[in-house]
Write a protein that holds these residues in place. Structure first.
Motif, PDB file in Angstrom:
ATOM      1  N   LEU A  72     -16.310 -22.655  -5.663  1.00 56.26           N
ATOM      2  CA  LEU A  72     -15.265 -23.608  -6.159  1.00 56.26           C
ATOM      3  C   LEU A  72     -14.615 -24.381  -5.141  1.00 56.26           C
ATOM      4  CD1 LEU A  72     -12.725 -21.691  -8.251  1.00 56.26           C
ATOM      5  CD2 LEU A  72     -12.089 -23.144  -6.636  1.00 56.26           C
ATOM      6  N   GLN A 120     -13.190 -27.725  -0.676  1.00 57.81           N
ATOM      7  CA  GLN A 120     -13.646 -26.370  -1.172  1.00 57.81           C
ATOM      8  C   GLN A 120     -12.795 -24.470  -0.779  1.00 57.81           C
ATOM      9  OE1 GLN A 120     -18.182 -25.685   0.514  1.00 57.81           O
ATOM     10  NE2 GLN A 120     -18.599 -24.076  -1.501  1.00 57.81           N
ATOM     11  N   THR A 159      -7.582 -17.049  -6.016  1.00 57.98           N
ATOM     12  CA  THR A 159      -8.771 -18.113  -6.431  1.00 57.98           C
ATOM     13  C   THR A 159      -9.388 -17.688  -7.277  1.00 57.98           C
ATOM     14  OG1 THR A 159      -7.839 -20.004  -4.845  1.00 57.98           O
ATOM     15  CG2 THR A 159      -9.474 -20.319  -6.319  1.00 57.98           C
ATOM     16  N   SER A 202     -10.548 -16.766 -11.204  1.00 59.99           N
ATOM     17  CA  SER A 202     -11.451 -17.360 -12.210  1.00 59.99           C
ATOM     18  C   SER A 202     -12.549 -16.179 -13.159  1.00 59.99           C
ATOM     19  CB  SER A 202     -13.125 -17.646 -11.024  1.00 59.99           C
ATOM     20  OG  SER A 202     -12.041 -18.911  -9.575  1.00 59.99           O
ATOM     21  N   ASN A 229      -8.734 -20.754 -14.158  1.00 58.55           N
ATOM     22  CA  ASN A 229      -8.801 -21.797 -13.009  1.00 58.55           C
ATOM     23  C   ASN A 229      -9.145 -22.841 -13.740  1.00 58.55           C
ATOM     24  OD1 ASN A 229      -7.572 -20.651 -10.518  1.00 58.55           O
ATOM     25  ND2 ASN A 229      -9.979 -20.721 -10.129  1.00 58.55           N
ATOM     26  N   VAL A 263     -10.894 -28.598 -10.387  1.00 57.49           N
ATOM     27  CA  VAL A 263     -11.602 -27.445 -10.271  1.00 57.49           C
ATOM     28  C   VAL A 263     -12.938 -27.092 -10.467  1.00 57.49           C
ATOM     29  CG1 VAL A 263     -12.377 -25.447 -10.100  1.00 57.49           C
ATOM     30  CG2 VAL A 263      -9.626 -26.112 -10.387  1.00 57.49           C
ATOM     31  N   ARG A 264     -13.807 -26.579  -9.707  1.00 57.75           N
ATOM     32  CA  ARG A 264     -14.529 -27.071 -10.081  1.00 57.75           C
ATOM     33  C   ARG A 264     -15.605 -25.833  -9.743  1.00 57.75           C
ATOM     34  NH1 ARG A 264     -19.443 -29.824  -7.612  1.00 57.75           N
ATOM     35  NH2 ARG A 264     -17.635 -30.458  -6.512  1.00 57.75           N
ATOM     36  N   ILE A 265     -16.942 -25.322 -10.351  1.00 59.90           N
ATOM     37  CA  ILE A 265     -17.353 -24.390 -10.223  1.00 59.90           C
ATOM     38  C   ILE A 265     -18.242 -23.866  -9.724  1.00 59.90           C
ATOM     39  CG2 ILE A 265     -17.164 -21.417 -10.806  1.00 59.90           C
ATOM     40  CD1 ILE A 265     -14.316 -21.630 -11.652  1.00 59.90           C
TER      41      ILE A 265
END
Lengths: 288, 251
Positions: free
Chosen positions: B12, B18, B45, B49, B54, B60-62
């Motif tokens: 994430l 990161q 965090t 998720s 999130n 936010v990038r997962i």
């Protein structure tokens, strides 16, 4: 040395006090002046014929001073502006506070501020040139200068206060409330209307009351679009408001007619006081 | 015991930073799993998720997979509102809505379409009983929830989460804002709830993890350092960093 300092402190304090009293003094002066100059005409005409008389013929040979048309016009006009302006302003503020992208929010808020700054005579002018002919064409009436035109102009004029105050109230809703709702599986829209809006309700009520205050006190713009004739109100009638009744006759009035105009101002003043009291009430509710 | 949630190679990012690095973990059903680690290690965090809270944070990038009941929660066919109903959440700071106790509990069921008064009454009572707060509030269901004490508010929030019949309860440091007595009540409650629910709890309090959890995961700087049976992890940690943390050498 010490005495000197004390004296200086006291001096500055009294200067501040005097400056502060300037505002209070003005309000007191206006109130007293309005009461003193407004009462005589009411005494002569009689309270009931004055407030509930349906005809206003101040310049006729047998003059008649009934201000019910003005009172009703002011109430209907304000109510109409609220009915149109509040849903638009309220939904705009929900959009701006909760879902609008930052850039769009910035642009819209700038435009709303600009709208707040436009002088009312300009609203009146545009209303006269665009709205009045528009109403005549759309509804096929003889004259577009009417209560409806005034309502539309007022609805637009109150938007800025409604939007700004509601956005502030909605922004202040703690994020935890909204997160709790989302975490229960509610959609964002459900969350805004079932959690955020109820949590901001006193602020939104304040916004509406401010809008009412703005609408009922407006004179210039409504005078230009409402036809300014002392009819009992009807949507397509030419009408006269409390504010415009005072403004339009003052320059040539005399005697009882002039005194009656002061009485109208007194009635308007009482309306404003009532609205301020309502505002106080909502603001107090907010703190608790 | 089957696994409720399986996470595979999950990373994430907050913008460029990161926050979680290659997390792999399987969480068994009907048990308590504790996430421990120093502040800023990514445990909260990660917890957020699991029900896609999130998503609400910009930037936010997962990557990687989170499987809930074998299905990837990031799949486009997943209804995120339904996911959040099934994977409930209790927050660090008690956050009852500014409305009555009854309406707080009924909020979730109403959102999901239950309008019948008798049914709602039933759900409210059941949820409050399950959250061990019924006896304290049964006479004042119509009173504003903000008038309750902090510990009661938190149990109310648990009841509110239970009212939508979730399978999983995520708890984000649910006792960090509470006094010791309220804390022990929440801990007892959690032990009882695990018979029916899968509980995942972030905690700063290692004694709490030892007291109530079945599995513990130790996070450090966005990495899952060690994960296993709570007793084993605390008595014979495999990783030096875990040992340093649980013996209080840092954190």
């Amino acid at each position: 040395m010490k005495d000197e300092k004390n004296f200086f402190e006291k001096l500055v304090h009294s200067i501040f006090l005097i400056l502060g009293l300037v505002t209070v003094g003005c309000v007191l002066l206006i109130t007293i002046y309005l009461i003193i100059s407004g009462i005589p005409a009411i005494k002569k005409i009689g309270l009931v014929p004055f407030l509930f008389g349906k005809t206003w013929e101040s310049t006729a040979e047998h003059a008649s001073y009934g201000i019910l048309p003005f009172i009703l016009t002011s109430i209907y006009g304000t109510a109409g502006a609220i009915v149109i302006g509040v849903p638009i302003g309220f939904l705009t503020s929900v959009y701006l506070s909760k879902t609008a992208p930052k850039r769009i929010r910035g642009i819209v808020e700038a435009v709303v501020s600009l709208l707040a700054g436009i002088p009312s005579v300009v609203f009146g002018l545009v209303g006269m040139l665009v709205l009045v002919p528009g109403i005549r064409k759309i509804f096929h009436v003889a004259d577009g200068a009417s209560l409806l035109a005034a309502i539309v102009v007022l609805a637009i004029m109150i938007l800025p206060s409604i939007i700004k105050v509601s956005v502030t109230a909605l922004d202040a809703v703690p994020e935890e409330y909204e997160n709790a709702s989302l975490a229960l599986g509610a959609t964002p829209i459900e969350t805004y209307f079932r959690v955020s809006v109820p949590a901001a309700k006193s602020g939104i009520a304040t916004a509406v009351v401010l809008g009412i205050g703005r609408a009922i006190g407006e004179a210039m713009a409504v005078m230009m679009v409402s036809g300014n004739v002392a009819n009992m109100p009807g949507l397509f009638q030419s009408v006269r408001f409390l504010t415009t009744a005072v403004a339009s006759e003052m320059s040539y009035s005399s005697g009882l007619q002039r005194q009656a105009l002061f009485s109208i101002a007194l009635v308007l003043f009482l309306f404003i006081m009532l609205i301020n009291a309502a505002l106080k009430f909502f603001l107090k509710g907010k703190k608790e | 015991m089957s696994n409720m949630i399986t996470v595979k190679n999950m990373c994430l990012w907050y913008g460029e930073h990161q926050a979680l690095k290659n997390i792999n973990v399987s969480i068994p059903e009907k048990s308590i799993t504790a996430f421990i680690g120093p502040s800023g290690c990514g445990k909260s965090t990660f917890l957020k998720s699991l029900n896609r809270m999130n998503d609400l944070i910009q930037g936010v990038r997962i990557t990687g997979d989170i499987l809930y009941n074998g299905k990837n929660i990031f799949d486009s066919s997943v209804d995120v509102n339904e996911l959040r109903r099934e994977v409930g959440m209790v927050f660090q700071k008690p956050n009852p809505f500014p409305m009555s106790i009854y309406d707080n509990i009924a909020y979730g069921p109403r959102t999901h379409g239950i309008k019948n008064k008798a049914k709602l009454d039933d759900i409210v009572e059941c949820s409050l009983r399950d959250a061990a707060i019924w006896e304290e509030v049964k006479d004042r269901l119509k009173k504003n929830a903000l008038g309750l004490s902090g510990g009661q508010q938190q149990r109310l929030c648990i009841a509110r989460a239970l009212a939508v019949k979730p399978a999983v309860l995520l708890m984000d440091e649910p006792t960090s804002a509470l006094d010791p007595i309220s804390t022990s009540k929440i801990e007892e409650l959690s032990m009882k709830l695990k018979e029916n629910y899968t509980i995942i709890m972030v905690t700063h309090n290692m004694q709490q993890a030892v007291r109530i959890s079945d599995q513990t995961a130790f996070f450090l700087l966005g990495e899952l350092i060690e994960y296993g049976n709570t007793e084993t992890l605390f008595s014979t940690p495999k990783d030096k960093r875990t040992e340093d943390y649980i013996t209080g050498r840092f954190g």
